[in-house]
Design an enzyme around this catalytic site. Sequence first.
Site, PDB file in Angstrom:
ATOM      1  N   CYS A  63      45.424  -5.959  14.748  1.00 55.95           N
ATOM      2  CA  CYS A  63      44.279  -6.265  15.609  1.00 55.95           C
ATOM      3  C   CYS A  63      43.178  -6.956  14.815  1.00 55.95           C
ATOM      4  O   CYS A  63      42.756  -6.492  13.761  1.00 55.95           O
ATOM      5  CB  CYS A  63      43.730  -4.974  16.226  1.00 55.95           C
ATOM      6  SG  CYS A  63      42.316  -5.290  17.308  1.00 55.95           S
ATOM      7  N   CYS A 105      35.166  -2.144  15.188  1.00 61.67           N
ATOM      8  CA  CYS A 105      35.998  -0.979  15.502  1.00 61.67           C
ATOM      9  C   CYS A 105      36.207  -0.182  14.226  1.00 61.67           C
ATOM     10  O   CYS A 105      36.413  -0.754  13.152  1.00 61.67           O
ATOM     11  CB  CYS A 105      37.346  -1.426  16.074  1.00 61.67           C
ATOM     12  SG  CYS A 105      38.312  -0.045  16.735  1.00 61.67           S
ATOM     13  N   GLU A 117      32.095  -9.533  22.209  1.00 58.19           N
ATOM     14  CA  GLU A 117      32.654 -10.512  23.125  1.00 58.19           C
ATOM     15  C   GLU A 117      33.099  -9.844  24.423  1.00 58.19           C
ATOM     16  O   GLU A 117      33.557  -8.698  24.428  1.00 58.19           O
ATOM     17  CB  GLU A 117      33.814 -11.244  22.450  1.00 58.19           C
ATOM     18  CG  GLU A 117      33.295 -12.034  21.255  1.00 58.19           C
ATOM     19  CD  GLU A 117      34.316 -12.963  20.613  1.00 58.19           C
ATOM     20  OE1 GLU A 117      33.908 -14.044  20.171  1.00 58.19           O
ATOM     21  OE2 GLU A 117      35.506 -12.624  20.529  1.00 58.19           O
ATOM     22  N   CYS A 144      43.963  -0.554  13.225  1.00 60.43           N
ATOM     23  CA  CYS A 144      45.294  -0.972  13.673  1.00 60.43           C
ATOM     24  C   CYS A 144      45.626  -2.290  12.975  1.00 60.43           C
ATOM     25  O   CYS A 144      44.808  -3.215  12.962  1.00 60.43           O
ATOM     26  CB  CYS A 144      45.324  -1.126  15.193  1.00 60.43           C
ATOM     27  SG  CYS A 144      44.849   0.393  16.041  1.00 60.43           S
ATOM     28  N   CYS A 168      36.878  -7.917  30.863  1.00 60.18           N
ATOM     29  CA  CYS A 168      37.277  -7.123  29.708  1.00 60.18           C
ATOM     30  C   CYS A 168      36.020  -6.853  28.884  1.00 60.18           C
ATOM     31  O   CYS A 168      35.375  -7.768  28.375  1.00 60.18           O
ATOM     32  CB  CYS A 168      38.315  -7.912  28.915  1.00 60.18           C
ATOM     33  SG  CYS A 168      38.885  -7.056  27.448  1.00 60.18           S
ATOM     34  N   CYS A 175      44.187 -10.538  24.014  1.00 54.60           N
ATOM     35  CA  CYS A 175      44.149  -9.178  23.464  1.00 54.60           C
ATOM     36  C   CYS A 175      44.159  -9.214  21.938  1.00 54.60           C
ATOM     37  O   CYS A 175      44.981  -9.894  21.337  1.00 54.60           O
ATOM     38  CB  CYS A 175      45.382  -8.384  23.880  1.00 54.60           C
ATOM     39  SG  CYS A 175      45.604  -8.273  25.611  1.00 54.60           S
TER      40      CYS A 175
HETATM   41  N1  SAH Z   1      40.768   0.461  21.033  1.00 55.18           N
HETATM   42  C1  SAH Z   1      41.278   0.432  22.375  1.00 55.18           C
HETATM   43  C2  SAH Z   1      40.743  -0.726  23.154  1.00 55.18           C
HETATM   44  C3  SAH Z   1      41.223  -2.091  22.685  1.00 55.18           C
HETATM   45  S1  SAH Z   1      42.220  -2.688  23.938  1.00 55.18           S
HETATM   46  C4  SAH Z   1      42.792   0.494  22.346  1.00 55.18           C
HETATM   47  O1  SAH Z   1      43.350   0.500  21.247  1.00 55.18           O
HETATM   48  O2  SAH Z   1      43.419   0.619  23.389  1.00 55.18           O
HETATM   49  C5  SAH Z   1      42.982  -4.045  23.270  1.00 55.18           C
HETATM   50  C6  SAH Z   1      44.490  -4.006  23.472  1.00 55.18           C
HETATM   51  O3  SAH Z   1      45.053  -5.147  22.811  1.00 55.18           O
HETATM   52  C7  SAH Z   1      45.086  -2.790  22.810  1.00 55.18           C
HETATM   53  O4  SAH Z   1      46.239  -2.368  23.464  1.00 55.18           O
HETATM   54  C8  SAH Z   1      45.425  -3.354  21.467  1.00 55.18           C
HETATM   55  O5  SAH Z   1      46.319  -2.552  20.777  1.00 55.18           O
HETATM   56  C9  SAH Z   1      45.975  -4.710  21.839  1.00 55.18           C
HETATM   57  N2  SAH Z   1      45.962  -5.654  20.717  1.00 55.18           N
HETATM   58  C10 SAH Z   1      45.251  -5.572  19.573  1.00 55.18           C
HETATM   59  N3  SAH Z   1      45.522  -6.624  18.778  1.00 55.18           N
HETATM   60  C11 SAH Z   1      46.422  -7.388  19.420  1.00 55.18           C
HETATM   61  C12 SAH Z   1      47.053  -8.628  19.116  1.00 55.18           C
HETATM   62  N4  SAH Z   1      46.792  -9.286  17.986  1.00 55.18           N
HETATM   63  N5  SAH Z   1      47.911  -9.131  20.026  1.00 55.18           N
HETATM   64  C13 SAH Z   1      48.147  -8.497  21.181  1.00 55.18           C
HETATM   65  N6  SAH Z   1      47.564  -7.328  21.538  1.00 55.18           N
HETATM   66  C14 SAH Z   1      46.712  -6.769  20.663  1.00 55.18           C
END
Ligand code: SAH
Length: 370
Positions: free
Chosen positions: A128, A121, A101, A125, A114, A344
């Site tokens: 996420c 991935c 996406e 985490c 974005c 995000c």
């Molecule tokens: N893997 C990279 C790129 C992903 S960026 C990274 O971790 O930075 C996506 C951003 O959104 C990251 O900061 C991630 O931690 C955050 N994110 C992931 N899940 C989320 C959620 N459910 N709500 C808000 N932010 C989230």
Amino acid sequence: MNSATVSAKPALINLLDFDRKGLQAFFVELGEKPFRATQVLKWIYQEGISDFDEMTNLSKSLRNHLKEHCQIKVPEIVAEQLASDGTCKWAVQMHCGNRVETVYIPEERRATLCVSSQVGCALACTFCSTAKQGFNRNLSTAEIIGQLYLAQQRLGPERRITNVVMMGMGEPLLNFDNVVAAMNLMMDDFCYGLSKRRVTISTSGIVPAMKRLNEVCDVSVAVSLHAPNDALRDQIVPINVKYPLKELMEACREYAKTGPRKHITFEYVMLDSINDSPEDARTLVKLLKTVPSKLNLIPFNPFPQSPYRCSSNAAILKFRDILHNAGIVTTVRKTRGEDIDAACGQLVGQVQDKSRRHLKLQAQGLSHGQ
Ligand code: SAH
């Protein structure tokens, strides 16, 4: 060798897989001058031409060679969703059948794309949604730059993309070479010409790759921190076990010295009763004081069966004030595209999971059935 092997036609070379240096080397190998690279880049990215016959400043014989051996191939947009706030999310189909996406976020003075770097991935985490999909593979350079190519084509010249954030699906620093080549194309004057301050790579903290990045590519860096100490970060951003905060902050200090912004942006998702107490905020102040930092608080975006809730508004504001009063520039990220799951951590695409993570999660009742 059987006859099938003998007659098999070699695969066409996708010119979108090369940045300028790569394309120069490619032309030199063909016995051409390196400047052919800039001519071809301009045709592809600035004129939107993908038919070699239309590249009129190349010799006839070179055009014929390119027609026979090369292609300009982008993935395909297969679905488009428009949110009430103007955010647009595209499902981009790769030729292998997987989908990622890409999200377009228009604002008053800028328009951000974005971009995804991997199908799924490999990190886990816990907050996420992409992580729950499991992992299939790295995207190629063509598939990464292809997202910008497709988006800009769709939006037209009136709606120019001014910023790119590598914050879509995947961990960009685990797909280092392809992501760096794609970012080079984003910043190349013969392609999109974005300033290095307007191209941001977001990482969960792959320390050795941050050091390498410092040597080869000059883009802005954001780090997904999400916890003020190792004990909590080990749990919610498990890559922390491998690269703990001490090493991560050291890598950030080094990057900030030479990076285009002279600071690191830290992202911190606000999880109710997990990482949002005033004490967490005070611990975070101490940690961030060791690096030139800015802090971006991200309200947690929920997804089906996630074990977390977003912190209350009051908790977020109190947290922000503690950081702010300690002299750390802190913003609360406005959630965009929530009604189309484009915010995000909500990007899921369609991932043929090779890591089998979704099966493990299903067994634990945590998958959301993608
Ligand atoms: N893997 C990279 C790129 C992903 S960026 C990274 O971790 O930075 C996506 C951003 O959104 C990251 O900061 C991630 O931690 C955050 N994110 C992931 N899940 C989320 C959620 N459910 N709500 C808000 N932010 C989230």
